[in-house]
Write an enzyme that holds these catalytic residues in place. Structure first.
Site, PDB file in Angstrom:
ATOM      1  N   ASN A 328       1.081  -1.115  -0.021  1.00  0.00           N
ATOM      2  CA  ASN A 328      -0.024  -0.093  -0.016  1.00  0.00           C
ATOM      3  C   ASN A 328       0.855   1.091   0.094  1.00  0.00           C
ATOM      4  OD1 ASN A 328      -2.126  -1.588   0.284  1.00  0.00           O
ATOM      5  ND2 ASN A 328      -2.917  -0.790   2.420  1.00  0.00           N
ATOM      6  N   HIS A 397      -1.084  -8.850  -5.060  1.00  0.00           N
ATOM      7  CA  HIS A 397      -0.396  -8.705  -3.597  1.00  0.00           C
ATOM      8  C   HIS A 397      -0.653  -9.956  -2.913  1.00  0.00           C
ATOM      9  CE1 HIS A 397      -3.812  -7.680  -1.663  1.00  0.00           C
ATOM     10  NE2 HIS A 397      -3.416  -7.363  -0.597  1.00  0.00           N
TER      11      HIS A 397
END
Length: 476
Positions: A328, A397
DNA sequence: ATGTTC
């Protein structure tokens, strides 16, 4: 639900309509296509992002996509570095949530269950788990937090918390530039005393074993068959959360003054060169560096735990940093000949082979992206190929949720959880706390990894099988 | 994700 046009294998176009300035592009195999919800909330969120000023097309949805706050998790939004915007919600609440993989030269078979349990306990004593937990390194936090926020992992290594070469294997070498603590609120600073804590939710520490290395030609990033690995998944804890909360409010209030119409509060944004935008990026960098430092201090504590339980020195165990990547983050990068601010939310950078920003050791292969599976499914290392330029050098991810936390707590019971966890050793017997993290709540990691690998954007380079998992608990 | 419902 936005229109999805199949463009080729595993590839869907969401064409520009309405307020969208650019297209969106989504990567799903047939199984993952079926898990897109009826309302298509995650697709709407991609389309909303495609309407923000200065966005560079296409907005990307990765195979692990699911709805989030503003931008979906598994989303990538690049904005023109001159005329574009920055959005706190498009980075996410947990700024620099990310993963670090440690390799060892300890054969997994040499650890019996009792020793593995002892290692877990020695790690747990040092690294508090669960929400709201405070650092056990109290003096370090009191003395050095501002320096760590500005200087990142190097500040910890300079004080003896790590090896000099640890930072060679961290994205940005463990320090994102542009950090300025004066852009951080007092409230956020008060929540920063959490270095070397794990947190809750999907964060974990996992002991695993290398069970598949397809490539005989490379050094496989220092990984060897059947050797123990340690995988660390955590972020910037309450500190980054507070910064996202603060700046979402600031940006939502300021956006109208810049003539920006917000599609949703989660996409609250301001021009990159506005005061609000610059301040956010300066505060975000503090949280990015804090999270890199969190994973560094956790590494230090893990090395100490291994010495205590197994006897011997670091040379005996290895415990080298294979790589540490953010999931992130927003960063300035070059793409398609333009400078762009790339927001990755639940997305991993994967530089292609030969890209100059790779660490020297990984220059010929590209650095690995680390993709954790769920609690009882494998994790993968992949590298990007030349074709990964299409997604702004971004890949999936993780497995990605298929059930929301609340839906998982409703549908998963003790029996279903126990069956799904298999032989993986857990740090808690209070399984009720983990229902929302059950493997059943996640997509199949194999679908997620295959989707990009099948169409040549990534190459699978290693698979890790979980042996034992430490998870944070929620409230008692 | 989160001193989880300022």
């Amino acid at each position: 639900m936005p229109e999805m046009i199949l463009q080729g294998p595993n590839r869907y176009l969401l064409p520009k309509t309405g307020a969208m300035l650019v297209d969106a592009l989504l990567f799903l195999n047939d199984n993952l296509r079926r898990s897109i919800s009826g309302e298509g909330m995650e697709l709407r969120q991609l389309c909303d992002a495609a309407a923000l000023p200065g966005v560079i097309g296409p907005v990307i949805g990765l195979p692990d996509i699911h709805a989030g706050f503003g931008l979906p998790i598994g989303g990538v939004m690049a904005c023109c570095a001159d005329s574009g915007v920055v959005s706190a919600g498009a980075v996410g609440m947990d700024i620099n949530c990310g993963v670090r993989l440690l390799s060892t030269n300890i054969p997994s078979a040499s650890l019996d269950k009792r020793t593995l349990r002892k290692l877990m306990e020695a790690v747990e004593v040092r690294i508090p788990t669960g929400i709201g937990r405070k650092s056990r390194h109290r003096e370090l936090c009191l003395d050095t937090l501002p320096q760590i926020m500005s200087g990142g992992v190097g500040e910890l290594i300079a004080r003896g918390y790590g090896r000099p070469d640890d930072k060679d294997y961290i994205e940005e070498s463990g320090c994102l530039g542009g950090a300025d603590v004066t852009a951080v609120s007092k409230k956020a600073m008060e929540r920063a005393g959490q270095l070397s804590t794990l947190g809750g939710g999907n964060h974990f520490l996992e002991f695993g074993t290398v069970d598949w290395l397809p490539d005989q030609e490379t050094d496989n990033f220092g990984l060897h068959h059947d050797m123990l690995t340690v995988l660390i998944h955590t972020g910037s804890r309450g500190f980054g959360h507070q910064i996202c909360t603060d700046y979402t409010e600031i940006m939502a209030a300021a956006a109208p003054r810049y003539g920006i119409e917000l599609p949703s509060k989660g996409l609250a944004c301001c021009p990159i060169h506005s005061k609000e935008g610059r301040d956010y990026l300066a505060a975000m960098a503090c949280a990015v560096n804090f999270a890199f430092a969190n994973r560094q201090l956790i590494t230090y504590d893990i090395r100490e735990a291994f010495r205590e339980v197994l006897g011997g020195s670091d040379q005996d165990f290895g415990l080298n940093v294979v790589y540490d990547v953010a999931h992130n983050i927003a960063k300035f990068e070059e793409h398609f000949g333009r400078r762009a601010l790339v927001h990755r939310k639940g997305a991993t950078r994967a530089l292609p082979p030969g890209h100059p920003i790779n660490p020297d050791r990984y220059k010929d292969t590209g650095h690995p992206a680390i993709i954790p599976g769920s609690m009882n499914s494998p994790s993968y290392l992949v590298t990007g190929t030349a074709a990964v330029s299409e997604t702004f050098h971004s890949v999936n991810h993780g497995a990605g949720r298929t059930l929301s936390r609340s839906a998982a707590r409703k549908t998963i019971n003790h029996e279903a959880f126990t069956a799904s966890i298999g032989n993986v050793m857990l740090n808690t017997r209070d399984y009720k706390q983990l229902f929302d993290e059950a493997p059943l709540a996640y997509k199949d990691i194999n679908d997620v990894v295959e989707t990009l690998a099948e169409i040549g954007l990534t190459r699978k380079v290693a698979r890790l099988k979980p042996l034992a998992v430490i998870k944070g608990e929620g409230d008692d």
